[in-house]
Design a protein around this motif. Structure first.
Motif, PDB file in Angstrom:
ATOM      1  N   GLN A  27       0.787  -1.195  -0.005  1.00 14.67           N
ATOM      2  CA  GLN A  27      -0.023   0.097  -0.041  1.00 14.67           C
ATOM      3  C   GLN A  27       0.909   1.221  -0.213  1.00 14.67           C
ATOM      4  O   GLN A  27       0.350   2.452  -0.355  1.00 14.67           O
ATOM      5  N   GLU A  28       2.236   1.128   0.158  1.00 18.69           N
ATOM      6  CA  GLU A  28       2.876   2.402   0.470  1.00 18.69           C
ATOM      7  C   GLU A  28       3.292   2.777  -1.038  1.00 18.69           C
ATOM      8  O   GLU A  28       3.677   1.947  -1.987  1.00 18.69           O
ATOM      9  N   LYS A  29       3.072   4.072  -1.201  1.00 23.52           N
ATOM     10  CA  LYS A  29       2.994   4.596  -2.791  1.00 23.52           C
ATOM     11  C   LYS A  29       4.312   5.077  -2.898  1.00 23.52           C
ATOM     12  O   LYS A  29       4.923   6.134  -2.226  1.00 23.52           O
ATOM     13  N   VAL A  30       5.262   4.685  -3.938  1.00 21.39           N
ATOM     14  CA  VAL A  30       6.465   5.171  -4.133  1.00 21.39           C
ATOM     15  C   VAL A  30       6.933   5.268  -5.619  1.00 21.39           C
ATOM     16  O   VAL A  30       6.203   4.797  -6.470  1.00 21.39           O
ATOM     17  N   LEU A  31       7.897   6.136  -5.753  1.00 17.65           N
ATOM     18  CA  LEU A  31       8.236   6.498  -7.160  1.00 17.65           C
ATOM     19  C   LEU A  31      10.044   6.439  -7.084  1.00 17.65           C
ATOM     20  O   LEU A  31      10.532   7.093  -6.319  1.00 17.65           O
ATOM     21  N   ASN A  32      10.413   5.675  -7.760  1.00 17.03           N
ATOM     22  CA  ASN A  32      12.122   5.532  -7.921  1.00 17.03           C
ATOM     23  C   ASN A  32      12.416   6.487  -9.006  1.00 17.03           C
ATOM     24  O   ASN A  32      12.170   5.951 -10.302  1.00 17.03           O
ATOM     25  N   LEU A  33      13.082   7.481  -8.654  1.00 15.60           N
ATOM     26  CA  LEU A  33      13.417   8.499  -9.699  1.00 15.60           C
ATOM     27  C   LEU A  33      14.946   8.342 -10.026  1.00 15.60           C
ATOM     28  O   LEU A  33      15.826   8.759  -8.767  1.00 15.60           O
ATOM     29  N   TYR A  34      15.371   8.149 -11.130  1.00 18.80           N
ATOM     30  CA  TYR A  34      16.952   8.415 -11.605  1.00 18.80           C
ATOM     31  C   TYR A  34      16.941   9.939 -12.265  1.00 18.80           C
ATOM     32  O   TYR A  34      16.367   9.949 -13.236  1.00 18.80           O
ATOM     33  N   SER A  35      17.803  10.573 -11.723  1.00 20.77           N
ATOM     34  CA  SER A  35      17.594  11.999 -12.297  1.00 20.77           C
ATOM     35  C   SER A  35      19.017  12.529 -12.290  1.00 20.77           C
ATOM     36  O   SER A  35      20.077  12.433 -11.635  1.00 20.77           O
ATOM     37  N   ALA A  36      19.122  13.301 -13.619  1.00 25.11           N
ATOM     38  CA  ALA A  36      20.521  13.960 -13.900  1.00 25.11           C
ATOM     39  C   ALA A  36      20.537  15.487 -13.585  1.00 25.11           C
ATOM     40  O   ALA A  36      21.328  16.300 -14.064  1.00 25.11           O
ATOM     41  N   ARG A  37      19.326  15.681 -13.062  1.00 20.77           N
ATOM     42  CA  ARG A  37      19.095  17.003 -12.603  1.00 20.77           C
ATOM     43  C   ARG A  37      19.847  17.408 -11.330  1.00 20.77           C
ATOM     44  O   ARG A  37      19.039  16.885 -10.412  1.00 20.77           O
ATOM     45  N   ALA A  76      16.228  -5.932 -16.448  1.00 24.96           N
ATOM     46  CA  ALA A  76      14.875  -5.942 -16.042  1.00 24.96           C
ATOM     47  C   ALA A  76      14.600  -5.793 -14.618  1.00 24.96           C
ATOM     48  O   ALA A  76      13.525  -5.665 -13.831  1.00 24.96           O
ATOM     49  N   ALA A  77      15.892  -5.897 -13.732  1.00 20.96           N
ATOM     50  CA  ALA A  77      15.981  -5.953 -12.336  1.00 20.96           C
ATOM     51  C   ALA A  77      15.914  -4.314 -11.817  1.00 20.96           C
ATOM     52  O   ALA A  77      15.806  -4.184 -10.688  1.00 20.96           O
ATOM     53  N   SER A  78      16.107  -3.353 -12.638  1.00 25.44           N
ATOM     54  CA  SER A  78      16.217  -2.205 -12.205  1.00 25.44           C
ATOM     55  C   SER A  78      14.776  -1.561 -11.621  1.00 25.44           C
ATOM     56  O   SER A  78      13.912  -1.945 -12.031  1.00 25.44           O
ATOM     57  N   PRO A  79      15.117  -0.899 -10.555  1.00 27.81           N
ATOM     58  CA  PRO A  79      14.001  -0.387  -9.808  1.00 27.81           C
ATOM     59  C   PRO A  79      13.396   0.863 -10.218  1.00 27.81           C
ATOM     60  O   PRO A  79      12.446   1.313  -9.739  1.00 27.81           O
ATOM     61  N   ALA A  80      14.150   1.566 -11.274  1.00 27.16           N
ATOM     62  CA  ALA A  80      13.698   2.932 -11.950  1.00 27.16           C
ATOM     63  C   ALA A  80      12.330   3.027 -12.409  1.00 27.16           C
ATOM     64  O   ALA A  80      12.042   2.109 -12.966  1.00 27.16           O
ATOM     65  N   ASP A  81      11.605   3.846 -12.070  1.00 26.62           N
ATOM     66  CA  ASP A  81      10.368   4.158 -12.588  1.00 26.62           C
ATOM     67  C   ASP A  81      10.426   5.537 -13.578  1.00 26.62           C
ATOM     68  O   ASP A  81       9.735   5.535 -14.781  1.00 26.62           O
ATOM     69  N   VAL A  82      10.879   6.481 -13.171  1.00 31.50           N
ATOM     70  CA  VAL A  82      11.213   7.666 -14.064  1.00 31.50           C
ATOM     71  C   VAL A  82      12.504   8.119 -14.154  1.00 31.50           C
ATOM     72  O   VAL A  82      13.298   7.974 -13.446  1.00 31.50           O
ATOM     73  N   ILE A  83      12.895   8.464 -15.459  1.00 35.25           N
ATOM     74  CA  ILE A  83      14.162   8.976 -15.798  1.00 35.25           C
ATOM     75  C   ILE A  83      14.247  10.364 -16.182  1.00 35.25           C
ATOM     76  O   ILE A  83      13.381  10.772 -17.064  1.00 35.25           O
ATOM     77  N   LEU A  84      15.167  11.316 -15.548  1.00 32.03           N
ATOM     78  CA  LEU A  84      15.100  12.494 -15.833  1.00 32.03           C
ATOM     79  C   LEU A  84      16.438  12.949 -16.541  1.00 32.03           C
ATOM     80  O   LEU A  84      17.634  12.675 -15.830  1.00 32.03           O
ATOM     81  N   LEU A  85      16.559  13.323 -17.651  1.00 32.46           N
ATOM     82  CA  LEU A  85      17.761  13.705 -18.482  1.00 32.46           C
ATOM     83  C   LEU A  85      17.789  15.090 -19.024  1.00 32.46           C
ATOM     84  O   LEU A  85      16.683  15.810 -18.824  1.00 32.46           O
ATOM     85  N   VAL A  86      18.682  15.768 -19.303  1.00 31.25           N
ATOM     86  CA  VAL A  86      18.871  17.118 -19.488  1.00 31.25           C
ATOM     87  C   VAL A  86      19.567  17.460 -21.001  1.00 31.25           C
ATOM     88  O   VAL A  86      19.996  18.666 -21.327  1.00 31.25           O
ATOM     89  N   ASP A  87      18.890  16.594 -21.840  1.00 32.08           N
ATOM     90  CA  ASP A  87      19.123  16.947 -23.346  1.00 32.08           C
ATOM     91  C   ASP A  87      18.614  16.016 -24.269  1.00 32.08           C
ATOM     92  O   ASP A  87      18.317  14.887 -24.041  1.00 32.08           O
ATOM     93  N   ALA A  88      18.047  16.566 -25.310  1.00 30.94           N
ATOM     94  CA  ALA A  88      17.224  15.730 -26.364  1.00 30.94           C
ATOM     95  C   ALA A  88      18.286  14.788 -27.100  1.00 30.94           C
ATOM     96  O   ALA A  88      17.467  13.671 -27.090  1.00 30.94           O
ATOM     97  N   ALA A 268      11.786  13.878 -19.390  1.00 29.84           N
ATOM     98  CA  ALA A 268      11.647  12.721 -18.565  1.00 29.84           C
ATOM     99  C   ALA A 268      10.943  11.603 -19.162  1.00 29.84           C
ATOM    100  O   ALA A 268      10.436  11.732 -20.432  1.00 29.84           O
ATOM    101  N   ALA A 269      11.406  10.425 -18.851  1.00 29.70           N
ATOM    102  CA  ALA A 269      10.470   9.093 -19.514  1.00 29.70           C
ATOM    103  C   ALA A 269      10.365   8.279 -18.397  1.00 29.70           C
ATOM    104  O   ALA A 269      11.005   8.141 -17.415  1.00 29.70           O
ATOM    105  N   VAL A 270       9.219   7.395 -18.696  1.00 30.98           N
ATOM    106  CA  VAL A 270       9.180   6.011 -17.819  1.00 30.98           C
ATOM    107  C   VAL A 270      10.081   5.052 -18.207  1.00 30.98           C
ATOM    108  O   VAL A 270      10.116   4.545 -19.326  1.00 30.98           O
ATOM    109  N   ALA A 271      10.762   4.467 -16.986  1.00 35.32           N
ATOM    110  CA  ALA A 271      11.655   3.475 -17.565  1.00 35.32           C
ATOM    111  C   ALA A 271      10.991   2.221 -18.131  1.00 35.32           C
ATOM    112  O   ALA A 271       9.933   1.984 -17.543  1.00 35.32           O
ATOM    113  N   LYS A 272      11.607   1.388 -18.802  1.00 37.55           N
ATOM    114  CA  LYS A 272      11.234   0.432 -19.558  1.00 37.55           C
ATOM    115  C   LYS A 272      10.851  -0.764 -18.548  1.00 37.55           C
ATOM    116  O   LYS A 272       9.669  -1.413 -18.853  1.00 37.55           O
ATOM    117  N   HIS A 273      11.293  -1.026 -17.411  1.00 45.21           N
ATOM    118  CA  HIS A 273      10.859  -1.934 -16.590  1.00 45.21           C
ATOM    119  C   HIS A 273      10.189  -1.293 -15.298  1.00 45.21           C
ATOM    120  O   HIS A 273      10.311  -2.050 -14.237  1.00 45.21           O
TER     121      HIS A 273
END
Length: 351
Positions: A27-37, A76-88, A268-273
């Motif tokens: 029930q714990e709501k979490v978001l795993n964020l990988y950020s380059a910002r 596939a074992a990555s916990p990442a949910d959202v990826i933030l990068l700083v360039d197209a 930003a993007a949603v991680a593959k896994h």
């Protein structure tokens, strides 16, 4: 005297306790964020998202290359949910490696212009820009006229021989700009333009954008390229030496009479896994909200990706960043030119 406890009762009690514990974790709501910002103002956005939604953010900070390397290693074992990068260019590169998944969101479709997002497919869009920055021309008014640097095309004009300075041509900030120019001019003319820029260089590419601005102020260069948020930082600085730099240079938003000034994104993007996909999409939608967009623009000297929002940042307004005409070539299309442009840079000797 020993107390006899029936084993089935002990097992049942333990199983029940585990079930309650598992349910609490679920029930714990979490978001795993990988950020380059790495901007302090982003902390307010994250805290507000958690307070508003109850979703706890677990964040991993690294540079773009580090994040991509980690995602590839974790698979596939990555916990990442959202990826933030700083360039197209970096977004497109990670996308080409299959690190993102497409999503569909009516809110994002309505809020973010199509040219600031990946090219859509039937499955959806893999990455979205949430803030922009313009790549402007900095020049020395004692050596160069504004009319001589009104367009990116003029950077290859022999009139600027021995005056142009840039950071590495292979840096994503330049790659994104060059890929746009090639998209606009075509391959042959685009490569010719790159060769002209190399021929006009005052010295070999080195340093970052701030170094280019300072090199113009010192007289080492007559013309340079910089992202606007570096210029804004210098304009807002209280250091006398930074103020002295900005007094000696001028800023041009190129191609205002034609295609518009090149803009890049932080996205930003949603991680593959992603294990928390719904939370990830909710976070992406939050980044397009007026609240988050205000922090992008006024907190970190960027421009909001959502149209129609007012910019209160005095440094951005001082350089004309609240009124300029921006290029509209889709960054998703431009991103496909990256490999081709890198090969052009190698051929023309752009280091």
């Amino acid at each position: 005297m020993h107390t006899l406890i029936k084993l089935p009762i002990v097992i049942a009690t333990a199983v029940a306790a585990l079930a309650v514990q598992s349910q609490a974790v679920a029930q714990e709501k979490v978001l795993n964020l990988y950020s380059a910002r790495h901007y302090q103002t982003d902390e307010v956005m994250y805290d507000t998202f958690t307070k508003t939604t109850g979703i706890k953010i677990n964040r991993v900070d690294a540079d773009d290359a580090g994040i991509v390397a980690r995602l590839r290693a974790e698979g596939a074992a990555s916990p990442a949910d959202v990826i933030l990068l700083v360039d197209a260019a970096r977004m497109a590169s990670a996308d080409s490696l299959g690190l993102f998944q497409p999503i569909k969101s009516a809110k994002l479709d309505a809020a973010i212009p199509a040219n600031l997002r990946a090219t859509p497919t039937a499955e959806g869009v893999t990455w979205t820009g949430f803030s922009t920055r313009a790549r402007v021309i900095i020049y020395d008014p004692l050596r160069v006229k504004a009319a001589d640097v009104a367009t990116y095309d003029q950077l290859a004009d022999p009139k600027l021989k021995g005056m142009v300075c840039t950071r590495s041509g292979s840096h994503p900030y330049n790659l994104s700009l060059f890929a746009t120019v090639v998209e606009r001019l075509g391959d042959a003319e685009g490569e010719k333009w790159l060769k002209g820029v190399v021929d006009n260089m005052a010295r070999a590419p080195k340093g970052g954008d701030t170094d280019q601005v300072k090199a113009v102020a010192s007289g080492e260069c007559g013309v340079a390229l910089s992202n606007t948020y570096y210029v804004a930082r210098l304009l807002k600085s209280t250091k006398p030496e930074d103020r002295a730099v900005m007094e000696k240079v001028r800023i041009v938003f190129p191609n205002q009479g034609t295609s518009g000034t090149h803009v890049n994104i932080a996205g930003a993007a949603v991680a593959k896994h992603a294990k928390n996909r719904d939370n990830a999409i909710q976070f992406m939608e939050f980044l397009s909200s007026p609240f988050a967009q205000d922090y992008f623009a006024n907190g970190n000297n960027e421009f909001p990706a959502v149209k129609g929002l007012k910019i209160a940042n005095p440094a951005i307004k001082a350089m004309g960043g609240d009124t300029f005409k921006a290029e509209t070539i889709p960054l998703g299309v431009v991103a496909k030119n990256m490999t081709k442009v890198q090969q052009m840079l190698d051929r023309v000797g752009y280091k």
